[in-house]
Scaffold this motif. Structure first.
Motif, PDB file in Angstrom:
ATOM      1  N   ARG A  55      32.234  53.576  48.821  1.00  0.00           N
ATOM      2  CA  ARG A  55      32.163  51.816  47.608  1.00  0.00           C
ATOM      3  C   ARG A  55      33.786  52.433  47.464  1.00  0.00           C
ATOM      4  O   ARG A  55      34.592  53.625  46.528  1.00  0.00           O
ATOM      5  N   VAL A  56      34.196  51.509  47.148  1.00  0.00           N
ATOM      6  CA  VAL A  56      35.902  51.184  47.416  1.00  0.00           C
ATOM      7  C   VAL A  56      36.320  51.571  45.583  1.00  0.00           C
ATOM      8  O   VAL A  56      36.019  51.546  44.809  1.00  0.00           O
ATOM      9  N   ASP A  57      37.602  52.928  45.278  1.00  0.00           N
ATOM     10  CA  ASP A  57      37.407  52.915  44.190  1.00  0.00           C
ATOM     11  C   ASP A  57      37.759  51.951  43.329  1.00  0.00           C
ATOM     12  O   ASP A  57      37.773  51.787  42.165  1.00  0.00           O
ATOM     13  N   LEU A  58      39.220  51.472  44.060  1.00  0.00           N
ATOM     14  CA  LEU A  58      40.032  49.975  42.722  1.00  0.00           C
ATOM     15  C   LEU A  58      40.311  49.115  43.384  1.00  0.00           C
ATOM     16  O   LEU A  58      41.073  49.203  44.359  1.00  0.00           O
ATOM     17  N   LEU A  59      40.222  48.170  43.516  1.00  0.00           N
ATOM     18  CA  LEU A  59      41.480  46.646  43.889  1.00  0.00           C
ATOM     19  C   LEU A  59      41.453  46.202  43.055  1.00  0.00           C
ATOM     20  O   LEU A  59      40.414  45.682  42.128  1.00  0.00           O
ATOM     21  N   ILE A  60      43.368  45.312  43.327  1.00  0.00           N
ATOM     22  CA  ILE A  60      43.643  44.272  42.497  1.00  0.00           C
ATOM     23  C   ILE A  60      43.988  44.014  42.575  1.00  0.00           C
ATOM     24  O   ILE A  60      44.692  43.548  44.479  1.00  0.00           O
ATOM     25  N   GLN A  61      43.943  42.429  42.589  1.00  0.00           N
ATOM     26  CA  GLN A  61      44.707  41.262  43.350  1.00  0.00           C
ATOM     27  C   GLN A  61      45.621  41.118  42.613  1.00  0.00           C
ATOM     28  O   GLN A  61      45.744  40.854  41.015  1.00  0.00           O
ATOM     29  N   THR A  62      46.951  40.380  42.586  1.00  0.00           N
ATOM     30  CA  THR A  62      48.066  40.050  42.213  1.00  0.00           C
ATOM     31  C   THR A  62      49.117  39.238  42.780  1.00  0.00           C
ATOM     32  O   THR A  62      48.092  38.829  43.993  1.00  0.00           O
ATOM     33  N   LYS A  63      50.100  38.585  43.175  1.00  0.00           N
ATOM     34  CA  LYS A  63      51.270  38.354  43.090  1.00  0.00           C
ATOM     35  C   LYS A  63      52.211  38.795  43.786  1.00  0.00           C
ATOM     36  O   LYS A  63      52.431  39.921  42.847  1.00  0.00           O
ATOM     37  N   LEU A  64      53.239  38.639  44.527  1.00  0.00           N
ATOM     38  CA  LEU A  64      54.752  39.309  44.810  1.00  0.00           C
ATOM     39  C   LEU A  64      55.467  38.134  44.456  1.00  0.00           C
ATOM     40  O   LEU A  64      55.719  37.595  43.600  1.00  0.00           O
ATOM     41  N   LYS A  65      56.798  38.945  43.404  1.00  0.00           N
ATOM     42  CA  LYS A  65      57.341  38.095  42.674  1.00  0.00           C
ATOM     43  C   LYS A  65      58.088  37.031  43.571  1.00  0.00           C
ATOM     44  O   LYS A  65      58.450  37.289  44.876  1.00  0.00           O
ATOM     45  N   GLY A  66      57.708  35.115  43.146  1.00  0.00           N
ATOM     46  CA  GLY A  66      58.835  34.186  44.097  1.00  0.00           C
ATOM     47  C   GLY A  66      57.810  33.866  45.512  1.00  0.00           C
ATOM     48  O   GLY A  66      58.155  33.243  46.196  1.00  0.00           O
ATOM     49  N   GLU A  67      56.332  34.916  44.848  1.00  0.00           N
ATOM     50  CA  GLU A  67      55.701  34.569  46.566  1.00  0.00           C
ATOM     51  C   GLU A  67      54.243  32.981  45.657  1.00  0.00           C
ATOM     52  O   GLU A  67      53.819  34.417  44.829  1.00  0.00           O
ATOM     53  N   ALA A  68      53.854  32.387  46.272  1.00  0.00           N
ATOM     54  CA  ALA A  68      52.679  31.599  46.053  1.00  0.00           C
ATOM     55  C   ALA A  68      51.671  32.678  46.653  1.00  0.00           C
ATOM     56  O   ALA A  68      50.497  32.336  45.664  1.00  0.00           O
ATOM     57  N   GLY A  69      51.425  33.085  47.881  1.00  0.00           N
ATOM     58  CA  GLY A  69      50.000  34.048  47.684  1.00  0.00           C
ATOM     59  C   GLY A  69      50.001  35.269  47.386  1.00  0.00           C
ATOM     60  O   GLY A  69      50.161  35.687  46.798  1.00  0.00           O
ATOM     61  N   ILE A  70      48.433  35.443  47.155  1.00  0.00           N
ATOM     62  CA  ILE A  70      47.825  36.422  46.606  1.00  0.00           C
ATOM     63  C   ILE A  70      47.525  37.543  47.283  1.00  0.00           C
ATOM     64  O   ILE A  70      47.908  37.318  48.460  1.00  0.00           O
ATOM     65  N   ILE A  71      47.956  38.514  46.639  1.00  0.00           N
ATOM     66  CA  ILE A  71      48.749  39.926  47.664  1.00  0.00           C
ATOM     67  C   ILE A  71      46.549  41.199  47.162  1.00  0.00           C
ATOM     68  O   ILE A  71      46.998  40.584  45.555  1.00  0.00           O
ATOM     69  N   ILE A  72      46.192  42.014  47.639  1.00  0.00           N
ATOM     70  CA  ILE A  72      45.317  43.301  47.477  1.00  0.00           C
ATOM     71  C   ILE A  72      45.768  44.468  47.312  1.00  0.00           C
ATOM     72  O   ILE A  72      46.601  44.602  48.576  1.00  0.00           O
ATOM     73  N   ILE A  73      45.928  44.430  47.337  1.00  0.00           N
ATOM     74  CA  ILE A  73      45.948  46.940  46.210  1.00  0.00           C
ATOM     75  C   ILE A  73      44.861  47.135  46.087  1.00  0.00           C
ATOM     76  O   ILE A  73      44.160  46.721  45.425  1.00  0.00           O
ATOM     77  N   HIS A  74      45.240  48.288  47.361  1.00  0.00           N
ATOM     78  CA  HIS A  74      43.418  49.091  47.675  1.00  0.00           C
ATOM     79  C   HIS A  74      43.495  50.616  46.611  1.00  0.00           C
ATOM     80  O   HIS A  74      44.861  50.882  47.426  1.00  0.00           O
ATOM     81  N   VAL A  75      43.201  51.041  46.111  1.00  0.00           N
ATOM     82  CA  VAL A  75      43.698  52.304  45.427  1.00  0.00           C
ATOM     83  C   VAL A  75      42.645  53.362  45.622  1.00  0.00           C
ATOM     84  O   VAL A  75      41.504  53.166  44.912  1.00  0.00           O
ATOM     85  N   GLU A  76      42.879  54.020  46.198  1.00  0.00           N
ATOM     86  CA  GLU A  76      41.811  55.047  46.263  1.00  0.00           C
ATOM     87  C   GLU A  76      41.870  56.540  46.358  1.00  0.00           C
ATOM     88  O   GLU A  76      43.145  56.839  46.353  1.00  0.00           O
ATOM     89  N   ASN A  77      41.244  57.198  45.531  1.00  0.00           N
ATOM     90  CA  ASN A  77      41.559  58.827  44.825  1.00  0.00           C
ATOM     91  C   ASN A  77      40.453  59.686  45.407  1.00  0.00           C
ATOM     92  O   ASN A  77      39.673  59.412  45.785  1.00  0.00           O
ATOM     93  N   GLN A  78      40.894  60.329  46.649  1.00  0.00           N
ATOM     94  CA  GLN A  78      40.762  61.701  47.139  1.00  0.00           C
ATOM     95  C   GLN A  78      40.527  63.072  46.750  1.00  0.00           C
ATOM     96  O   GLN A  78      41.778  63.752  46.207  1.00  0.00           O
ATOM     97  N   SER A  79      39.401  62.917  46.076  1.00  0.00           N
ATOM     98  CA  SER A  79      39.850  64.551  45.832  1.00  0.00           C
ATOM     99  C   SER A  79      39.287  65.978  46.542  1.00  0.00           C
ATOM    100  O   SER A  79      38.461  66.565  45.056  1.00  0.00           O
ATOM    101  N   TYR A  80      38.899  65.478  46.671  1.00  0.00           N
ATOM    102  CA  TYR A  80      38.094  66.519  48.242  1.00  0.00           C
ATOM    103  C   TYR A  80      38.959  66.662  49.396  1.00  0.00           C
ATOM    104  O   TYR A  80      39.147  65.519  49.942  1.00  0.00           O
ATOM    105  N   MET A  81      38.565  67.615  50.426  1.00  0.00           N
ATOM    106  CA  MET A  81      39.679  67.374  51.498  1.00  0.00           C
ATOM    107  C   MET A  81      38.941  66.951  52.532  1.00  0.00           C
ATOM    108  O   MET A  81      37.409  66.749  52.650  1.00  0.00           O
ATOM    109  N   GLN A  82      38.976  65.940  53.671  1.00  0.00           N
ATOM    110  CA  GLN A  82      38.231  64.822  54.605  1.00  0.00           C
ATOM    111  C   GLN A  82      39.310  65.095  55.537  1.00  0.00           C
ATOM    112  O   GLN A  82      40.225  63.829  55.267  1.00  0.00           O
TER     113      GLN A  82
END
Length: 284
Positions: A55-82
Motif C-alpha cells: 500500500r502506497v503511504d502517501l499520494l498527493i496531487q498538486t501543480k507546479l507554479k505557472g504550469e497548467a498540468g497536475i503532478i503527483i507526489i508519492h511519499v514513502e516512509n521506510q521504517s525498516y531496512m530492505q
C-alpha cells in the motif's frame, strides 16, 4: 503493542506536508503551488511474483507554479531496512504512472534507528545498454543532527527530532528542546497534541530521565519555563482523560459481549442510555 509507523508518519505528513517539503527539499518547495494540494485515496498494489500486497503511504496531487498540468507526489516512509527498497519504489512509480500518466515525484523517508547509506536509485542495464536509471528524493532521518534544527520554527522539524541522530545521553536535553521549540510555534492545540504524541511515541524517557527532565524545566524559569510546564501538564491531564474514556469504552464492550443490555450498563456506569448506545455502535 507494535508501533504503526506508517499511520503516524501519514498523519504527520498530511498535516504538515508543505512544511516537510520546505524543511528537507527547499529547491522543490519553490516550484510547487501548494494552493492546489489534495491528498488522493490509498493505492494498493499486488506483487504477483512475490504474492504480497503493498500500500502506497502517501499520494498527493498538486501543480507546479505557472504550469497548467497536475503532478503527483508519492511519499514513502521506510521504517525498516530492505535491500530491495529502490526496486519497490520503481514498481510503485511505474504503476502510478500507468494510472495517472503525468509527472510523478517520488520521495522516500528512511526513519529506522540505524545509520546506513541508502541508495536513492534503481538501475537496469546490460554490458551493451543502459536501459534505466530511476531516481527518487530521499531523506535519512538518523543522519540528521537534531541540534541543527532546534532553532527552526518548522513544526515538522519539531516532531522529527525524535527520529534524528542523537545519543542516549542526550534524551533529556532532546525533550527539553522539543518543548522549547513547540511553545515558539503559532499552531493550534490539535496540531500541538499531534506533535507531542508523535515525539513521545519514539522518545520514552525512563523514570529517572523524566525526573531529570522535570528538574531541567524548573531551572528554565521565566515565561518560557512557565509555558513549557503548562503545556506538559495540559497534555498529561488530557492524556489521562482520554485513557479513562478508552478504558470505559472497553468495559462497555465487555459487558455487551457478556449479554448485558444497554439499560443495565447505563445504570451500572451512571451513564445515559444514549451515551452507552453510541459506544456500542462505534465498536460494532
Amino acid at each position: 503493542m507494535a508501533i504503526d509507523h506508517d499511520r503516524l508518519f501519514k498523519e504527520l505528513l498530511t498535516t504538515f506536508f508543505e512544511e516537510f517539503i520546505l524543511l528537507f527539499f527547499p529547491h522543490v518547495h519553490e516550484h510547487i503551488d501548494f494552493r492546489h494540494l489534495s491528498f488522493l485515496s490509498e493505492e494498493l498494489f499486488t506483487d504477483v511474483t512475490a504474492g504480497e500486497k503493498y500500500r502506497v503511504d502517501l499520494l498527493i496531487q498538486t501543480k507546479l507554479k505557472g504550469e497548467a498540468g497536475i503532478i503527483i507526489i508519492h511519499v514513502e516512509n521506510q521504517s525498516y531496512m530492505q535491500s530491495s527498497f529502490p526496486e519497490r519504489m520503481f514498481i510503485y512509480f511505474s504503476r502510478l504512472f500507468e494510472k495517472y500518466r503525468t509527472n510523478i515525484l517520488p520521495i522516500a523517508i528512511f526513519s529506522y534507528d540505524f545509520i546506513r547509506d541508502e541508495p536513492s536509485s534503481f538501475t537496469l542495464q546490460f554490458p551493451f545498454l543502459h536501459v534505466l536509471q530511476f531516481q527518487f528524493l530521499a531523506v535519512e532521518l538518523r543522519k540528521q543532527n537534531w541540534r541543527h534544527y532546534i532553532r527552526s520554527e518548522n513544526p515538522i522539524a519539531t516532531a522529527l527530532l525524535s527520529k534524528m541522530g542523537y545519543n542516549e545521553n542526550e534524551r533529556v536535553e532532546l525533550k527539553k528542546q522539543f518543548f522549547r521549540m513547540l511553545i515558539r510555534q503559532n499552531i493550534d492545540e490539535a496540531k500541538r497534541r499531534l506533535l507531542i504524541g508523535f515525539f513521545e511515541t519514539y522518545v520514552k524517557l525512563t523514570e529517572q530521565e523524566e525526573e531529570q527532565f522535570q528538574n531541567e524545566v524548573k531551572k528554565m524559569g521565566g515565561k518560557e519555563g512557565e509555558q513549557v510546564m503548562e503545556l506538559i501538564i495540559s497534555y498529561e491531564q488530557k492524556g489521562k482523560i482520554a485513557g479513562a474514556k478508552e478504558k470505559e469504552r472497553e468495559m462497555i464492550q465487555k459487558m455487551v459481549e457478556k449479554g448485558m443490555s444497554i439499560t443495565q450498563i447505563a445504570h451500572l456506569l451512571d451513564r445515559s442510555e444514549e451515551e452507552v448506545r453510541k459506544v456500542v455502535e462505534m465498536k460494532s
